[in-house]
Design an enzyme around this catalytic site. Structure first.
Site, PDB file in Angstrom:
ATOM      1  N   LYS A 151       0.846  -1.197   0.000  1.00  0.00           N
ATOM      2  CA  LYS A 151       0.000   0.000   0.000  1.00  0.00           C
ATOM      3  C   LYS A 151       0.879   1.244   0.000  1.00  0.00           C
ATOM      4  O   LYS A 151       1.951   1.240   0.612  1.00  0.00           O
ATOM      5  CB  LYS A 151      -0.915  -0.006   1.223  1.00  0.00           C
ATOM      6  CG  LYS A 151      -1.906  -1.163   1.264  1.00  0.00           C
ATOM      7  CD  LYS A 151      -3.000  -1.035   0.224  1.00  0.00           C
ATOM      8  CE  LYS A 151      -4.028  -2.152   0.356  1.00  0.00           C
ATOM      9  NZ  LYS A 151      -5.124  -2.041  -0.616  1.00  0.00           N
ATOM     10  N   LYS A 177       1.778  -9.287  -2.020  1.00  0.00           N
ATOM     11  CA  LYS A 177       1.237  -9.236  -3.374  1.00  0.00           C
ATOM     12  C   LYS A 177       1.017  -7.805  -3.839  1.00  0.00           C
ATOM     13  O   LYS A 177       0.905  -6.875  -3.033  1.00  0.00           O
ATOM     14  CB  LYS A 177      -0.076 -10.015  -3.473  1.00  0.00           C
ATOM     15  CG  LYS A 177      -1.186  -9.467  -2.588  1.00  0.00           C
ATOM     16  CD  LYS A 177      -2.496 -10.194  -2.818  1.00  0.00           C
ATOM     17  CE  LYS A 177      -3.219  -9.731  -4.053  1.00  0.00           C
ATOM     18  NZ  LYS A 177      -3.684  -8.325  -3.982  1.00  0.00           N
ATOM     19  N   ASP A 179      -1.473  -5.001  -5.692  1.00  0.00           N
ATOM     20  CA  ASP A 179      -2.913  -4.806  -5.673  1.00  0.00           C
ATOM     21  C   ASP A 179      -3.446  -4.909  -7.103  1.00  0.00           C
ATOM     22  O   ASP A 179      -2.692  -4.982  -8.081  1.00  0.00           O
ATOM     23  CB  ASP A 179      -3.291  -3.479  -5.027  1.00  0.00           C
ATOM     24  CG  ASP A 179      -4.469  -3.643  -4.067  1.00  0.00           C
ATOM     25  OD1 ASP A 179      -5.318  -4.524  -4.318  1.00  0.00           O
ATOM     26  OD2 ASP A 179      -4.533  -2.914  -3.076  1.00  0.00           O
ATOM     27  N   GLU A 180      -4.787  -4.879  -7.215  1.00  0.00           N
ATOM     28  CA  GLU A 180      -5.416  -5.231  -8.490  1.00  0.00           C
ATOM     29  C   GLU A 180      -5.118  -4.257  -9.618  1.00  0.00           C
ATOM     30  O   GLU A 180      -5.102  -4.641 -10.787  1.00  0.00           O
ATOM     31  CB  GLU A 180      -6.937  -5.371  -8.306  1.00  0.00           C
ATOM     32  CG  GLU A 180      -7.729  -4.090  -8.160  1.00  0.00           C
ATOM     33  CD  GLU A 180      -7.703  -3.498  -6.764  1.00  0.00           C
ATOM     34  OE1 GLU A 180      -8.271  -2.406  -6.580  1.00  0.00           O
ATOM     35  OE2 GLU A 180      -7.098  -4.118  -5.853  1.00  0.00           O
ATOM     36  N   HIS A 270      -7.102 -12.816  -7.858  1.00  0.00           N
ATOM     37  CA  HIS A 270      -7.761 -11.640  -7.271  1.00  0.00           C
ATOM     38  C   HIS A 270      -9.115 -11.484  -7.951  1.00  0.00           C
ATOM     39  O   HIS A 270      -9.204 -11.479  -9.177  1.00  0.00           O
ATOM     40  CB  HIS A 270      -6.911 -10.390  -7.495  1.00  0.00           C
ATOM     41  CG  HIS A 270      -7.332  -9.224  -6.656  1.00  0.00           C
ATOM     42  ND1 HIS A 270      -8.611  -8.706  -6.688  1.00  0.00           N
ATOM     43  CD2 HIS A 270      -6.650  -8.459  -5.762  1.00  0.00           C
ATOM     44  CE1 HIS A 270      -8.701  -7.687  -5.859  1.00  0.00           C
ATOM     45  NE2 HIS A 270      -7.509  -7.510  -5.275  1.00  0.00           N
ATOM     46  N   LYS A 310     -13.977  -5.264   5.530  1.00  0.00           N
ATOM     47  CA  LYS A 310     -14.733  -4.165   4.930  1.00  0.00           C
ATOM     48  C   LYS A 310     -15.585  -4.600   3.737  1.00  0.00           C
ATOM     49  O   LYS A 310     -16.432  -3.838   3.280  1.00  0.00           O
ATOM     50  CB  LYS A 310     -13.770  -3.070   4.468  1.00  0.00           C
ATOM     51  CG  LYS A 310     -12.892  -3.462   3.267  1.00  0.00           C
ATOM     52  CD  LYS A 310     -11.969  -2.335   2.842  1.00  0.00           C
ATOM     53  CE  LYS A 310     -11.146  -2.733   1.626  1.00  0.00           C
ATOM     54  NZ  LYS A 310     -10.231  -1.670   1.195  1.00  0.00           N
TER      55      LYS A 310
END
Length: 428
Positions: A151, A177, A179-180, A270, A310
């Site tokens: 992140k 990993k 992120d998308e 993902h 979330k």
């Protein structure tokens, strides 16, 4: 006049592919009429009477609407396996999840589940590594795995990305990993990011004595480019690749499954974009079916939701997804619109719980999923007051507490990383 495919006395054969649908007819259309039109449109019929199909073939290939529950708005249809190209997920979906969603005679239609017959299962290899193979790669057998996503999602340079990944590895993460939405942008090119991050993963392995896996996102505009990126990772010594399964598409996934086996790489799935068609309980395709198709094709691990994080997903729904990932034979569960499925020996996928997780949620995650889960944290690691490495350590400490049956508050005594996580995230 259109044929009537309602046949409630029919018992599906072992060679039939059975689908369950939620169906809501349009005004003025009966439940049976909508059901028979849907069954015909997804198989041998047309909008008007035609004479090009022989009566013999029509009798052999026609669908059977063998179960109707108008109150629950549930229909089950048995299709002959001869209607399908057995090893092709795209063709199967073009049939039973294709034009039918555009029919005016239904207001809402949802494909809930499919039971695949043995002949169809035999045309797919399933996961190459799967849950047991991933455990061998990481060399961790008796606990959940801890993972993170670098992140922020995008914006970091390749060098900064690798540094964040290293800190996560050093702190205790087994997997890191992309992120998308990080693929091959100008500020963080695919090849440079892969090279630098894998190099620091090796450094962390030497320092910690643990295996460290980097899951680099190979999603690209074409299958050819995704295969090229897969082989770049292979040449760099990677054990994993990551793919955005819905944007990439089913044909790409089937291609990558074959190429990944040749390269010796595990595939992390993902599920971004799935809610565009899975979230509405009255229309679209269920996430349950997406999970089944991923196992059929042969992805090694898949995001399934968290229950406590979330993302959308009730506990019963998430656990139904978990069962499709890990069980060898899944029993029917009408309450979750789940049909029985014997997986015929296909390896289990490793379920991944990801989305809005913090170290304080580890006891609940362990209680819900047991040991066979990858607990994947994002902000719950990188927003730790002491930094990324401490965030990863706090997650490992929370997991140790859960494995030992000790409360987080008790285990945090003398462990500053977990103590700081409790201070930040534990509800008062």
């Amino acid at each position: 006049m259109r044929r009537d495919y309602v046949d409630q006395g029919y018992s599906p054969k072992d060679t039939d592919m059975v689908c369950e649908f939620h169906i809501e007819p349009a005004a003025g259309v009966s439940f049976e009429e909508a059901s028979t039109h849907m069954a015909g449109e997804s198989s041998i019929d047309s909008w008007t009477e035609i004479a090009t199909l022989s009566p013999e073939l029509a009798a052999k290939l026609k669908p059977h609407v063998f179960y109707l529950d108008e109150e629950a708005k549930t229909v089950r249809v048995a299709y002959s396996e001869e209607l399908f190209e057995l090893g092709s997920v795209p063709q199967v979906l073009s049939a039973v999840a294709g034009n039918i969603f555009s029919m005016k005679i239904v207001d809402n239609l949802r494909l809930q589940d499919i039971t695949f017959p043995k002949a169809m299962l035999k045309e797919f290899k399933g996961p190459n590594f799967g849950l047991p193979g991933v455990r061998e790669i990481v060399d961790v057998q008796d606990r959940p795995l801890i993972g993170t996503i670098v992140k922020p999602k995008v914006g970091l340079t390749s060098e900064k990305h690798a540094e964040v990944a290293y800190n996560a590895f050093a702190g205790g993460c087994d997997l890191v990993k992309d992120d998308e939405n990080l693929t091959d942008q100008k500020f963080n090119g695919f090849e440079k990011r892969a090279e630098l991050t894998l190099k620091l993963a090796k450094k962390a392995e030497t320092e910690t004595g643990e295996r460290k896996m980097y899951l680099c996102n190979i999603t690209a505009p074409t299958c050819r480019e995704m295969v090229r990126r897969l082989n770049v990772l292979k040449d760099l010594g990677a054990s994993y690749a990551m793919i955005d399964i819905v944007p990439a598409g089913w044909t790409a996934l089937q291609t990558l499954r074959e190429e990944a086996e040749d390269a010796g790489l595990a595939l992390h799935a993902h599920r971004c974009m799935h809610s565009a068609f899975t979230r509405n309980p009255r229309h679209g395709v269920s996430m349950l079916l997406v999970a089944k198709l991923c196992r059929l094709i042969g992805l090694d691990q898949l995001h399934i939701g968290t229950v406590v994080g979330k993302m959308h997903g009730e506990k019963s729904e998430v656990l139904a997804l978990r069962d499709q990932c890990v069980l060898g034979s899944v029993p029917a569960d009408p309450s979750q619109n789940v049909l029985a499925q014997d997986w015929g020996g296909l390896k289990p996928m490793f379920p991944v719980a990801s989305g809005g997780l913090a170290p304080t949620m580890v006891p609940d995650l362990y209680s819900i999923f047991g040991k066979d889960v990858i607990m994947q944290f994002g902000g719950g690691i990188h927003a730790h007051p002491m930094g990324t490495a401490a965030g990863a350590t706090a997650c490992r400490q929370a997991l140790e507490a859960s494995l030992e049956g000790v409360s987080l508050e008790e285990y945090a005594k003398g462990r500053k990383e977990l103590e700081a996580a409790l201070e930040k995230w534990l509800k008062k």
